[in-house]
Design an enzyme around this catalytic site. Structure first.
Site, PDB file in Angstrom:
ATOM      1  CD  GLU A 144     -40.227 -18.984 -17.456  1.00  9.12           C
ATOM      2  OE1 GLU A 144     -41.066 -18.206 -16.955  1.00  9.12           O
ATOM      3  OE2 GLU A 144     -39.011 -18.734 -17.509  1.00  9.12           O
ATOM      4  CG  ASP A 291     -33.067 -17.089 -10.109  1.00  7.35           C
ATOM      5  OD1 ASP A 291     -33.436 -18.269 -10.203  1.00  7.35           O
ATOM      6  OD2 ASP A 291     -33.292 -16.233 -10.993  1.00  7.35           O
ATOM      7  CD  GLU A 385     -30.665 -11.660 -19.654  1.00  2.00           C
ATOM      8  OE1 GLU A 385     -31.342 -12.687 -19.465  1.00  2.00           O
ATOM      9  OE2 GLU A 385     -31.124 -10.517 -19.451  1.00  2.00           O
TER      10      GLU A 385
END
Length: 869
Positions: A144, A291, A385
């Site tokens: 992140e 992803d 979600e």
């Protein structure tokens, strides 16, 4: 598509043998067969209005952050204050995005430039340079921090340098943001100090990883995306700073992931051990956990011009399209056995994939999957979600994620189809209608209830507004040439000229990949509209039209000359099945299908053969409870809990599992338990987050716990407003987990932890809700399985049907279920059986059935247990 003045009616007649009375029900239809066709063209004036609306929304969101939250990392839009790490209740792994470095400000910098807010950009850069520190004693997520902060600093530096070169503003700028990015890069480098080259998932910004003061470094696993989403930012930092060490480490991590792919399928797993390079979770897909690994292989080729990245991507992409892609679905499979799907739901992060397929030039599946996602948003307002392959909500949270808007932008760029402008318009309208609050925009805790959550993640400003603004803005109206840049996974802008203006790192020697034999025209080039859609601008529409009614909403009636009957079904013929299933009737279509038509009445008869069996609804979640039985509670405090699909089956334990509760240490239980001695023989309390439920369960079971109570880390969640769900495993076998597992939302969890803090010794019972102490047992509900086939009208009239049957009569004029006997008799019969659910509940959005005091209000087709305490 709406056909004016055309309504339809269903007659449902339930016939049975002489031992049962005839019963019929009158129900106003909840199916809206017709919807207005979207006007696809959009005038420049309309685009301007929407673009101005997007700018106003951005001003509201960013202005609220600066007014109420700055210099905190994020805004709490319901509380109208900033979220500061350590000053708010711990939310588990979510909080590792926060590093006390004004996250939202940095993540938003280059968005200000895209939206042509150049004065605000210059002011924000000054604030960043003056106020932000990167040496805080705080443990952060490497992934992140890289994509949000390092990427944000690099994107902002590129924009600041461009504006300075133009000579109109930022003349004072001396690469301060690049220096900050370099400092942050060095603070992230200790995470790569592993034997494999795969990075630790967390790092202390001040003390690194292995320092005794770092409070991290014990982790053994990381996700594939976490290790494989470094190359764009680290390579750009190396090229801009002249220090090759960053790109070298990022490339090494990619090399390991490539080498550890499953050679038979060319797929990768979701979680890998950073020390021995063994796969921990072998589930493979394109959503959460994997992803952006695929995304960065493609984009690394675009940014750096290295064919190795493209070759690897193409091999992976072929495997994805062979095993994972089942248009319009993208399903997770086992990397070693990819022909078998491992779960029946999809997560919202895969919404980025159509955009990546556009870059690959594979537009047909991109259009198909995007249309499926759009239909899900129509049904639930936002993408949940997670949602099932039948498009039901699996996990109802919506965090204002931008991936769907991202793919919408890419598809519009590729096709020029104004349909995607209408999709973007719907996103804007729903954000304003359902997420806007006085102090910004709030995430949605559950799309089924619309309840808000007190969070506005930084990616909302970094990505959502960027893609929406670009969707409605012509290139000539932008302050930069957007085609000169590649978007990172956080939508930060890096110049594609890096590959030619900055030298590559000499020591980066990556093993070449054998060229795939299954190459196509776009293996090494970008898509060409002239090649894809020669003289056929409506090509995209023809693809979309096959998927418009996946969720069972809006199908118009069109008589079929071939079969002489067309039920208002979507393409796989399941819509009325789902409608009846919502009423408790399970339908299975048979292979033999016949149709009969009475021309003068336009009446069609459908024969249903009913078989009643003791079966529960497949998706049903059986509520469990945590019952406090020690003084002073004595069984009076009962907390509704969700079950698990693995571990001990509490429904087979006559008296449940009893024990005293002990809080695990560490509380997230994602690593060896420190409090094993105190935990042995007791029921453990553990916080959700950081790792899979199965991982936590194994650590706690190994420490001697006889049961586990997981507590939700999301603030404000409770069993009243949030539907229960069943915890699932990690994709591998969970037969080794034998302790009972239950899940409490944060509200119920707070009751339990407060009881433990006050009384220190609290005994609880874990058991199904129906078996709680002092609770009357009820009969098991009956499910109705019904096989369906179409029959000739003459067959029914001749009495050919045997046994109990249901008869459908479809007419064009109106829609209702015909009542042949008094409702009162039906109500009396039903009330003699088990408790039933309300007939006129608002389970479907568009149901309009009135509930009068004297009308029959219940039906017991298939009652489900109450999910609330």
């Amino acid at each position: 598509m709406k056909r004016k003045g055309n309504t339809r009616c269903w007659h449902l007649v339930h016939t049975s043998g002489p031992e049962m009375l005839l019963r019929t029900l009158l129900i106003t239809s909840l199916l809206g067969w017709a919807t207005c066709q979207e006007s696809q063209s959009m005038t420049p004036e309309e685009k301007t209005v929407i673009r101005d609306q997007i700018v106003e929304m951005f001003d509201h969101a960013f202005g609220s952050y600066m007014k109420y939250a700055y210099p905190a990392d994020e805004l709490m839009p319901l509380s109208c204050r900033g979220r500061v790490r350590g000053q708010e209740p711990n939310r588990g792994d979510i909080d590792y995005s926060l590093g006390k470095f004004s996250l939202t400000l940095i993540d938003t910098l280059d968005t200000l430039v895209v939206l042509n807010k150049l004065d605000e950009f210059e002011d924000a850069v000054k604030k960043t340079v003056t106020d932000v520190r990167l040496d805080n004693d705080v443990v952060v997520s490497v992934f992140e921090t890289n994509i949000r902060v390092l990427g944000g600093l690099l994107g902002a530096h590129v924009m600041a340098d461009l504006l300075r070169q133009r000579g109109e503003r930022m003349l004072w700028y001396r690469d301060e943001l690049l220096h900050m990015a370099t400092e942050l890069g060095h603070r992230l480098l200790p995470a790569f100090n592993t034997t494999s080259g795969l990075p630790y998932p967390k790092v202390n910004l001040r003390y690194g990883v292995l320092n005794p003061l770092s409070r991290t470094g014990t982790e053994s696993d990381t996700c594939t995306a976490c290790a494989g989403t470094m190359i764009l930012e680290f390579a750009a930092l190396s090229r801009l700073s002249g220090n090759s060490v960053f790109e070298e480490h990022a490339r090494k991590a990619l090399d390991v992931l490539w080498q550890r792919r499953q050679r038979g399928s060319d797929l990768v797993g979701t979680v890998i051990n950073i020390h021995n390079e063994e796969w921990v979770r072998r589930e493979s897909g394109v959503g959460a956990g994997i992803d952006s690994y695929y995304e960065y292989l493609m984009k690394a080729y675009i940014l750096l011009g290295d064919d190795v990245y493209l070759q690897r991507f193409n091999i992976h992409y072929s495997a994805i399209m062979k095993y994972i892609s089942q248009p319009p679905l993208l399903l997770n499979v086992h990397m070693h056995n990819p022909t078998v799907s491992v779960r029946s739901w999809m997560d919202s992060l895969l919404a980025f994939f159509p955009g990546l397929q556009v870059l690959r030039g594979d537009l047909k599946p991109a259009i198909e999957t995007h249309e499926m996602l759009y239909q899900v948003t129509k049904q639930h307002k936002f993408l949940p979600e997670a949602f099932t392959t039948e498009f039901r909500v699996h996990w109802g949270q919506h965090l204002l994620r931008p991936e769907f808007a991202e793919s919408t932008y890419y598809l519009y760029k590729a096709t020029g189809d104004p349909y995607y402008l209408r999709v973007g318009q719907s996103i804007v309208e729903k954000l304003n209608a359902y997420a806007r609050v006085p102090c910004g925009f709030a995430a949605v805790q559950d799309v089924r209830t619309g309840r808000h959550e007190d969070r506005m993640d930084s990616f909302f400003l970094a990505e959502m507004f960027k893609y929406l603004y670009l969707l409605f803005t012509d290139k000539s109206q932008l302050p930069i040439d957007i085609d000169d840049y590649i978007f990172t996974t956080e939508a930060h802008l890096l110049p594609v000229s890096l590959s030619i203006t900055q030298p590559p790192c000499r020591s980066n020697n990556t093993e070449p990949v054998p060229v795939s034999k299954e190459e196509d025209m776009f293996t090494h080039s970008c898509p060409s509209m002239e090649t894809l859609f020669p003289n056929n601008p409506s090509f995209a529409k023809t693809i979309r039209d096959s998927y418009k009614y996946l969720t069972g909403v809006g199908r118009a009636f069109h008589p079929s000359p071939v079969r002489e009957i067309e039920l208002p079904l979507h393409d796989n013929g399941m819509e009325p099945v789902e409608f009846l299933k919502s009423m408790g009737i399970s339908l299975t279509p048979l292979n033999e299908v016949f149709a009969g038509q009475t021309e003068h009445k336009a009446v069609y008869r459908v024969k249903l053969v009913a078989e009643v069996s003791h079966t529960m609804e497949e998706e049903e979640v059986l509520p469990h409870v945590v019952q406090l039985i020690s003084p002073p509670f004595l069984g009076r405090t009962v907390l509704t809990a969700g079950p698990a699909k693995f571990g001990m089956d509490l429904t087979k334990q006559e008296h449940g599992v009893k024990g005293s509760i002990v809080r695990a240490s560490p509380y997230t239980a994602c690593e060896p338990i420190d409090s094993a001695v105190a935990l042995k023989g007791h029921i453990a309390l553990a916080l959700r987050g950081d790792c899979m439920f199965a991982v936590k369960a194994r650590w706690l079971q190994e420490a001697g716990a006889i049961g586990v109570i997981f507590i939700d880390h999301r603030e404000g969640s409770n069993s009243v407003d949030t539907p229960l769900f069943q915890m699932v495993g990690d994709g591998d076998s969970t037969e080794d987990i034998t302790v009972p597992l239950v899940f409490l939302f944060s509200h119920e969890g707070a009751v339990l932890t407060e009881a433990l803090e006050e009384h220190h010794n609290v005994d609880v019972l874990l058991l199904p809700k129906e078996r709680q102490l002092g609770h009357d047992k009820t009969k098991k509900t009956l499910g109705m399985n019904i096989k369906l086939r179409l029959a000739d009208e003459e067959e029914l009239e001749d009495g050919a049907a045997r046994g109990p049957t249901l008869e459908f009569v479809l007419e064009k004029e109106e829609m209702f279920l015909q009542e042949e006997e008094e409702e009162e008799e039906l109500c009396q019969q039903q009330q003699q059986h088990q408790p039933a659910q309300q007939l006129c509940s608002t389970a479907a959005e568009d149901r309009t059935d009135p509930c009068s005091a004297d009308s029959c209000q219940t039906t017991n087709f298939n009652s489900k247990p109450d999910a609330n305490p």
